[in-house]
Design an enzyme around this catalytic site. Structure first.
Site, PDB file in Angstrom:
ATOM      1  N   SER A 132      35.158  44.859  44.555  1.00 51.09           N
ATOM      2  CA  SER A 132      36.246  45.768  44.191  1.00 51.09           C
ATOM      3  C   SER A 132      36.809  45.424  42.820  1.00 51.09           C
ATOM      4  O   SER A 132      37.393  46.289  42.161  1.00 51.09           O
ATOM      5  CB  SER A 132      37.351  45.733  45.247  1.00 51.09           C
ATOM      6  OG  SER A 132      37.810  44.410  45.449  1.00 51.09           O
ATOM      7  N   HIS A 185      42.606  42.697  41.659  1.00 52.44           N
ATOM      8  CA  HIS A 185      42.329  44.065  41.230  1.00 52.44           C
ATOM      9  C   HIS A 185      42.927  44.351  39.855  1.00 52.44           C
ATOM     10  O   HIS A 185      42.308  45.034  39.024  1.00 52.44           O
ATOM     11  CB  HIS A 185      42.885  45.052  42.260  1.00 52.44           C
ATOM     12  CG  HIS A 185      42.133  45.026  43.545  1.00 52.44           C
ATOM     13  ND1 HIS A 185      42.593  45.641  44.688  1.00 52.44           N
ATOM     14  CD2 HIS A 185      40.943  44.469  43.888  1.00 52.44           C
ATOM     15  CE1 HIS A 185      41.717  45.480  45.660  1.00 52.44           C
ATOM     16  NE2 HIS A 185      40.711  44.753  45.203  1.00 52.44           N
TER      17      HIS A 185
END
Length: 264
Positions: A132, A185
């Site tokens: 991710s 992230h």
């Protein structure tokens, strides 16, 4: 009543068979490492990016943590998200550039930034893993390109800058999905923004060098689904082969009608 779109396995099969080479290799590595971690769970610990366990003898973690996943659903949703983004990136930059970046700087830079912030600024020791980080890196890069054509999008009376879209998704993911790393992230998105501005394009070898390597090794002829770095000359998959013998086109009678143009 509108009908729901039906799942077509033939279209999925066709899409998978059309994936370019680097995308196939990276997705295969993600799935393969998850399968290998079932009988050998210590592989997850080996590939995780843990601040307290990191030193100069653990540099492999910066390359492995985007390929390592906690479980099946973690791996499945990351593969589902990263595959079309990787395919788009490879179609634009070529197979060599994609492999060199995603096995090197695109793991080292967001991973190093995460270690710096987590260990020395936040004083934490949260281990992270998962592709991710690449998803938000590529989303940030795409958002910066979209920003040039569409600077804003509207939500009711509000105009939201297009470049902020990945940050909104990062926040939504952190609120809706348990056990995700907000900082990880954000580090991936930060490197994506820097990449889109061109400040780290020097990490990619010069195009002349890449073309020389492709020509010298005949990569277009030897490797199926290889994407050339020279898009202007060869297109996405090089020169397409033809079954028409040389000179036979000239002997065909020419149609008196004007040909129809494809596209706008």
């Amino acid at each position: 009543m509108p009908s729901l779109p039906q799942f077509n396995p033939l279209r999925l099969r066709s899409y998978i068979f059309r994936l370019p080479l680097a995308t196939r290799l990276l997705v295969t590595a993600i799935v393969g490492l998850w399968i290998a971690a079932i009988p050998f769970p210590w592989l997850r610990e080996l590939g995780s990016l843990s601040p307290d366990k990191f030193d100069l003898t653990q540099m492999h973690r910066l390359n492995l943590f985007p390929l390592t996943h906690f479980g099946f659903f973690h791996m499945f949703f990351d593969v589902f998200a990263i595959t079309p983004l990787l395919e788009r990136f490879e179609a634009e930059f070529g197979t060599i550039v994609t492999l060199s970046l995603f096995t090197g700087p695109f793991g080292l830079l967001p991973g190093g930034l995460y270690l710096l912030l987590e260990k020395f600024i936040l004083r934490g020791n949260t281990a992270v893993m998962g592709s991710s980080v690449w998803v938000f890196l590529l989303l940030a890069s795409e958002a910066m390109k979209t920003q040039k054509a569409n600077p804003n999008f509207s939500i009711g009376p509000y105009k939201i800058p297009t470049w902020t879209t990945p940050l909104i998704l990062v926040l939504m993911t952190s609120f809706l999905v348990p056990n995700v790393s907000l900082l990880g992230h954000l580090c991936g998105a930060a490197i994506g923004y820097v990449w889109a501005t061109g400040y780290i394009k020097f990490l990619v070898p010069h195009e002349k060098i890449l073309r020389w390597v492709e020509t010298k090794l005949n990569l277009l002829g030897r490797l199926p689904h290889y994407v050339s770095v020279d898009q202007k000359t060869y297109g996405r998959y090089g020169v397409l082969p033809t079954a028409v013998p040389l000179g036979s086109v000239a002997r065909e009678p020419r149609s008196p009608d004007v040909g129809q143009r494809l596209g706008p």
